[in-house]
Design an enzyme around this catalytic site. Structure first.
Site, mmCIF file in Angstrom:
data_model
loop_
_atom_site.group_PDB
_atom_site.id
_atom_site.type_symbol
_atom_site.label_atom_id
_atom_site.label_comp_id
_atom_site.label_asym_id
_atom_site.label_seq_id
_atom_site.Cartn_x
_atom_site.Cartn_y
_atom_site.Cartn_z
ATOM 1 N N CYS A 330 0.969 -0.986 0.326
ATOM 2 C CA CYS A 330 -0.211 0.107 -0.001
ATOM 3 C C CYS A 330 0.975 1.321 0.128
ATOM 4 O O CYS A 330 1.060 1.221 -1.181
ATOM 5 C CB CYS A 330 -1.080 -0.143 1.348
ATOM 6 S SG CYS A 330 -2.238 1.347 0.505
ATOM 7 N N HIS A 441 -3.424 -5.376 1.287
ATOM 8 C CA HIS A 441 -3.583 -5.713 2.650
ATOM 9 C C HIS A 441 -4.135 -7.371 3.102
ATOM 10 O O HIS A 441 -5.225 -7.733 2.071
ATOM 11 C CB HIS A 441 -4.665 -5.101 3.102
ATOM 12 C CG HIS A 441 -3.714 -3.315 3.125
ATOM 13 N ND1 HIS A 441 -2.377 -3.336 3.634
ATOM 14 C CD2 HIS A 441 -4.390 -2.418 3.246
ATOM 15 C CE1 HIS A 441 -2.689 -1.779 4.060
ATOM 16 N NE2 HIS A 441 -3.513 -1.229 2.981
#
Length: 505
Positions: A330, A441
């Site tokens: 991310c 994630h």
């Protein structure tokens, strides 16, 4: 008719989240339909539901203990700190904007209808709702506008267990002092106290318990021992950041960024016998690292500048030059590129040079990407050949889009995303020799990816990688929740807890 009970604490990190999860598991084992609820959570650890809505991970963990799917109704308000005096405010899973603390303090009472609507949605569906407070109910400067502790207990008519942390010391003062600062009405809502994180012989503690009951005029419902469980932590006070394991064959260093988010991404790595995982804040701590992971962050540009200023960026680039594996997730993935541009002032406005380890650029957009994803590794190169075909499952939550210099992304995975019935396909991530970036994630919770990465690390050191045994993350979590419930049953007066539930406020 539904029943409810609320867990409040004398301060942050006394164990409210785990005790809530433990009671949820006990009630589930006893045959009840049970759900967790926290009206307002402040944390950088968040999760995306099937509907593409954002909520705190603590309530996700508690929903797992209940054996149910996470829902934003379990956490209608999420505050994600952006600075020391401000947060991104998320209501019912949607971002409504950034607010300074003073601004939110004036605004939050307007959210009571959203809180009660979410709570009533749960009470319509479940037999028992276990509520969790935040911080302490004795913050006397905040009590008048409270929507998460005693204010919520009154609105929902929920009896309260007050929890103190004996491991920090001063637990009797914590509990007695907290009760002293409550109004008579609030004291009546507190039905018992609980002492948490006890180490030692309870016989020595008994005289103190008797005195505490006399001082507080409240029974002590239990003394919970300090127990080591592999269950997701809630926030930046996590003991994982300082925990160290000995004897592993490979060293993985996760950069502990100032605004680190979703550090639960790496919990599965800690369960692997061959892996030593640590969180680091200085270049010296990287000397033995075989792999460096730059995690997600709420403030990508400022955290990159922090790494640049303290020498971590230079140290990571040196390790990359030596062939060590570097992975970004991310915000950490965005840092690995050439540039980060913020045309809409999402973070800091302007542009910033990235680390230059991947030939791609990131532009921050106005809208946040929020979606669950499934897919597989399709194009492993360099060090990552053992990842080929590995199944991936997780979620994306980010403000930017990344593209390679040649257009598109030199991706390493093919993902399906979107809502049920409207799934679309896209490419994710960038992979080059020993550098890997992804927006996913929870990627290490995917057993095939976890196994492939550990084997990759062992192979890079010339070690035998054929016998690596990974864990079934879901089965492992179920075992941990059952252990937690056993601990609660053995050390909390469950019969008394059911009486509290029946009597209400």
């Amino acid at each position: 008719m539904h029943k409810s009970i609320m867990i409040q604490g004398t301060m942050s990190n006394v164990g409210k989240s785990l005790l809530t999860a433990g009671l949820c598991r006990v009630f589930k084992q006893d045959g009840y339909k049970v759900a967790p609820f926290k009206s307002q959570n402040m944390a950088l650890n968040s999760y995306i539901t099937e509907e593409g809505l954002e909520m705190g991970r603590a309530q996700v963990m508690q929903a797992e203990a209940c054996g149910i799917k996470p829902s934003v109704y379990m956490n209608p308000i999420l505050l994600k700190p952006t600075t020391d005096v401000g947060s991104q405010v998320i209501v019912n899973g949607e971002v409504i904007g950034n607010m300074k603390a003073v601004e939110y303090f004036r605004y939050k009472k307007t959210l009571i209808p959203d809180i009660m609507k979410a709570y009533e949605k749960l009470t319509d569906e479940y037999d028992i709702v276990v509520l969790e407070g935040a911080g302490s109910p004795a913050e006397i400067n905040l009590k008048q506008e409270d929507i998460v502790n005693m204010g919520l207990a009154r609105m929902t008519k929920s009896p309260v267990l007050l929890v103190g942390d004996i491991d920090r010391g001063g637990v009797f003062a914590q509990l007695a002092g907290t009760l002293m600062l409550l109004t008579e009405e609030e004291k009546a809502i507190v039905k018992a106290t609980v002492i948490n994180k006890f180490r030692g012989d309870k016989e020595i503690l008994k005289p103190g318990l008797t005195m505490l009951e006399d001082i507080c005029s409240k029974p002590v419902a239990g003394v919970i021992p300090y127990v080591y469980l592999d269950i997701d932590d809630e926030d930046s006070l996590s003991e994982r950041f300082v925990r160290r394991k000995e004897g592993g064959l490979v060293q993985i260093a996760v950069i502990r960024l100032p605004r680190i988010s979703n550090f639960t991404d790496f919990n599965a790595l800690e369960s692997i016998e061959e892996v030593n995982l640590s969180y680091v804040t200085s270049p010296a701590q990287l000397q033995e690292a075989d792999m460096v992971i730059i995690p997600g962050t709420k403030s990508t540009m400022s955290d990159l500048l922090w790494m640049r200023q303290n020498g971590l960026e230079a140290a990571i680039k040196k390790l990359a030059d030596k062939g060590k594996i570097v992975m970004g997730i991310c915000g950490g993935y965005q840092m690995l590129g050439d540039t980060l541009t913020d045309p809409y002032g999402v973070e800091a406005s302007g542009s910033l040079a990235g680390m230059g380890l991947l030939p791609m650029d990131t532009v921050f957009e106005k809208e946040k990407v929020r979606t669950q994803v499934t897919g597989q590794v399709t194009s492993p190169v360099g060090h990552f050949k053992l990842l080929e075909g590995a199944a991936i499952e997780g979620y994306e939550i980010h403000m930017g889009t990344s593209s390679s210099k040649s257009g598109g992304i030199s991706s390493f995975s093919r993902l399906e995303y979107g809502l049920a019935g409207k799934r679309e396909v896209k490419q994710d991530g960038y992979i080059m020799d020993n550098i890997l970036g992804t927006y996913v994630h929870g990627i290490f919770d995917s057993e095939e990816f976890l196994e492939g990465m550990v084997k990759t690390l062992l192979k890079s050191k010339g070690l035998n990688y054929e016998q690596v045994k990974t864990v079934d993350v879901k089965a492992h979590k179920e075992e941990q929740y059952d252990r937690l419930a056993d601990t609660i049953r053995q050390n909390l007066d469950i019969e008394f807890i059911y009486k509290i539930l029946e009597a209400g406020v």
